[in-house]
Design a protein around this motif. Structure first.
Motif, mmCIF file in Angstrom:
data_model
loop_
_atom_site.group_PDB
_atom_site.id
_atom_site.type_symbol
_atom_site.label_atom_id
_atom_site.label_comp_id
_atom_site.label_asym_id
_atom_site.label_seq_id
_atom_site.Cartn_x
_atom_site.Cartn_y
_atom_site.Cartn_z
ATOM 1 N N VAL A 154 52.898 18.311 59.279
ATOM 2 C CA VAL A 154 53.160 19.727 59.522
ATOM 3 C C VAL A 154 54.649 20.023 59.365
ATOM 4 N N LEU A 155 55.504 19.134 59.903
ATOM 5 C CA LEU A 155 56.951 19.323 59.801
ATOM 6 C C LEU A 155 57.410 19.282 58.351
ATOM 7 N N LEU A 156 57.026 18.228 57.646
ATOM 8 C CA LEU A 156 57.454 18.083 56.258
ATOM 9 C C LEU A 156 56.865 19.187 55.391
ATOM 10 N N GLY A 157 55.633 19.583 55.671
ATOM 11 C CA GLY A 157 55.035 20.673 54.924
ATOM 12 C C GLY A 157 55.829 21.958 55.066
ATOM 13 N N PHE A 285 45.697 20.462 64.171
ATOM 14 C CA PHE A 285 46.759 20.612 63.182
ATOM 15 C C PHE A 285 46.427 21.690 62.147
ATOM 16 N N PHE A 286 45.219 22.206 62.175
ATOM 17 C CA PHE A 286 44.844 23.330 61.318
ATOM 18 C C PHE A 286 45.161 24.661 62.003
ATOM 19 N N PHE A 287 44.775 24.808 63.266
ATOM 20 C CA PHE A 287 44.907 26.087 63.951
ATOM 21 C C PHE A 287 46.316 26.342 64.488
ATOM 22 N N LEU A 288 46.976 25.303 64.981
ATOM 23 C CA LEU A 288 48.271 25.521 65.621
ATOM 24 C C LEU A 288 49.307 26.102 64.658
ATOM 25 N N PRO A 289 49.482 25.542 63.441
ATOM 26 C CA PRO A 289 50.445 26.160 62.510
ATOM 27 C C PRO A 289 50.049 27.586 62.099
ATOM 28 N N LEU A 290 48.733 27.845 61.987
ATOM 29 C CA LEU A 290 48.303 29.198 61.641
ATOM 30 C C LEU A 290 48.667 30.185 62.746
ATOM 31 N N TYR A 291 48.509 29.799 64.001
ATOM 32 C CA TYR A 291 48.907 30.671 65.107
ATOM 33 C C TYR A 291 50.410 30.944 65.063
ATOM 34 N N GLN A 292 51.189 29.891 64.808
ATOM 35 C CA GLN A 292 52.635 30.066 64.769
ATOM 36 C C GLN A 292 53.058 31.019 63.650
ATOM 37 N N GLY A 304 56.955 24.005 61.171
ATOM 38 C CA GLY A 304 57.011 22.553 61.030
ATOM 39 C C GLY A 304 57.893 21.905 62.079
ATOM 40 N N LEU A 305 59.065 22.489 62.326
ATOM 41 C CA LEU A 305 59.958 21.944 63.347
ATOM 42 C C LEU A 305 59.306 21.971 64.727
ATOM 43 N N GLY A 306 58.416 22.925 64.923
ATOM 44 C CA GLY A 306 57.728 23.020 66.207
ATOM 45 C C GLY A 306 56.809 21.848 66.495
#
Length: 483
Positions: A154-157, A285-292, A304-306
């Motif tokens: 997620v971070l690198l992405g 790891f699918f939903f958390l970045p979408l919420y952010q 990603g940093l989160g």
């Protein structure tokens, strides 16, 4: 282990094998932050966006048993290197994709390469480190890189998507696979085949098709409804294919999933619990970045940093797992880990449409990272210990299968339920509140699943199935002697 090479440094070999596992897990989550950009870049629909994740997870999970069996039959090092080569090539193809069918096909090919890498690498770790403290440390490292790979993806992405665009997430994976391939070729000893049996082609084809149809049905149910004839037909076909697989395995002289693998009882328990853990792992790891990004308005880089707190907590938990197991007992350790992760997900289920990273995400991420890593180390050890040497690759393939297929099925179900909650909320709430309602639903159900998994772990321990401490040693004890 039968080898034809000299192990110059077990540590170097372990580093290369851990790097292979890290790369596989990285590819699982690295697309998540970039999904909005990928969607617009290649013209994906809502269903197609999910399949960018599921094409990899499904091919990975459905073919892991075949990959593990191939490693036992053809040689683990050989299968590992071939898988890394395919993984690198398909990652490059994904980055170059100009249309959604090409991208999804490349992701499926990535999954095929991963299905060869993961069981071969885990079996080689088991070969290099016999039961004892050395194996416990090796599995701790394995758990750390597995969980950290998901968070680091997620971070690198986020970093790569914001800096150079979404194709670079796949180019980076391709570069990493090439580097790991070179390291493994230089440090991992050559191994001979552990088994002289035949490959179960019919069983492999049947179970792969069954899992494909099952996940397609779950994904289609999100937009078509659970009572749609195509969805119901898919579930029926999947059930029939799984039944056929069981019958094929009973009569095949060298079955893909031999009954001897489950004679101790530990393998079955470990895989059942790992499937339930996996069912919420990939979805997180699918939903958390979408919420952010979609609700809090974070950029891909910030999203990603989160993930850094989660990644650090994961590494901490993997290091603590062996010590916790020795101090409080294996059953208490895995149960406590599952409940810790459940608490973190329950906390996430309280997110707000007008929240912030500090208030809504940071604390839950720490709890989830620690719980996830400790549970993963414990359940991996339980699922691969005590099996014959000739089946080590297959056992590694099975535990990865249950986690990955559990994750694919869990993501499909949770995405469906979250979408339903969002659609219902959108009838009387603004868009951001409706999206948040869907994410809260996914996190709340995930928490309930893990709490139920913890209860199941206790129930299985009372039936004299002891969760393995990551020292590689199992002791069958009455329930009264468990912590």
């Amino acid at each position: 282990m039968r080898t034809t090479g000299i192990i110059r440094s077990p540590a170097a070999a372990l580093a290369a094998l851990a790097g292979a596992q890290f790369t596989v897990m990285l590819a699982t989550s690295i697309v998540n932050v970039a999904l909005p950009q990928i969607r617009s870049g290649v013209g994906l629909s809502d269903g197609g966006t999910t399949w960018v994740v599921n094409a990899y997870g499904l091919a990975f999970g459905a073919l892991l048993l075949a990959g593990g069996r191939a490693a036992d039959l053809l040689g683990r090092r050989r299968v590992l290197l071939a898988g890394l080569a395919l993984f690198a090539a398909s990652s490059l193809a994904a980055g170059l994709a100009g249309s959604s069918p090409v991208l999804i096909a490349a992701r499926a090919a990535q999954g095929l390469g991963a299905a060869a890498i993961a069981p071969a690498a885990l079996a080689l770790v088991m070969d290099l480190f016999p039961p004892g403290p050395g194996r416990g440390k090796a599995l701790g490292i394995w758990g750390a890189v597995s969980g950290a790979g998901g968070a680091a993806g997620v971070l690198l992405g986020g970093v790569l998507t914001q800096a150079w665009g979404w194709p670079w997430i796949f180019y980076a994976v391709a570069i990493g696979a090439v580097l790991v391939l070179a390291a493994a070729a230089a440090s991992v000893p050559t191994t001979q085949a552990q088994d002289s049996g035949r490959f179960d082609i019919l069983g492999t084809a049947t179970v792969t098709l069954a899992l494909t149809v099952l996940v397609w049905s779950l994904t289609t149910a999100r937009r078509a409804g659970w009572t749609d004839p195509a969805v119901l037909g898919g579930f029926t076909a999947a059930g029939a294919l799984l039944t056929a697989f069981v019958l094929i395995e009973r009569h095949h002289p060298s079955p893909l999933l031999p009954p001897r693998l489950f004679r101790t009882g530990r393998v079955a328990a470990g895989n059942l619990l790992m499937a339930l853990l996996g069912s919420v792992w990939i979805a997180l790891f699918f939903f958390l970045p979408l919420y952010q990004q979609q609700v809090l308005g974070s950029s891909p880089l910030v999203a990603g940093l989160g993930q850094l707190p989660l990644a650090f907590a994961n590494m901490l938990g993997s290091a603590l797992a062996p010590r916790l197991s020795r101090r409080i007992g294996a059953t208490a350790t895995v149960t406590g880990a599952l409940l810790t992760e459940a608490a973190g997900l329950l906390w996430l289920s309280r997110i707000s449409a007008h929240g912030s990273y500090t208030v809504d995400i940071f604390g839950p991420s720490v709890l989830i990272g620690v719980g996830l890593s400790v549970a993963f180390v414990q359940l991996t050890a339980l699922s691969v210990e005590g099996v014959p040497a000739r089946d080590a690759g297959l056992a590694g393939g099975l535990v990865n299968t249950t986690r990955q297929v559990g994750g694919a099925i869990g993501l499909a179900i949770l995405a469906t339920l979250a979408g339903t909650a969002t659609t219902h909320a959108a009838t009387h709430q603004p868009r951001l509140e409706a999206l948040t309602a869907g994410y809260r639903t996914a996190f709340g159900i995930s928490s309930a699943v893990l709490a139920s998994t913890a209860a199941l772990a206790l129930l299985l321990s009372r039936r004299r199935t002891t969760v393995a401490p990551p020292t590689g040693r199992f002791v069958a004890q009455p329930a009264a002697r468990h912590h």
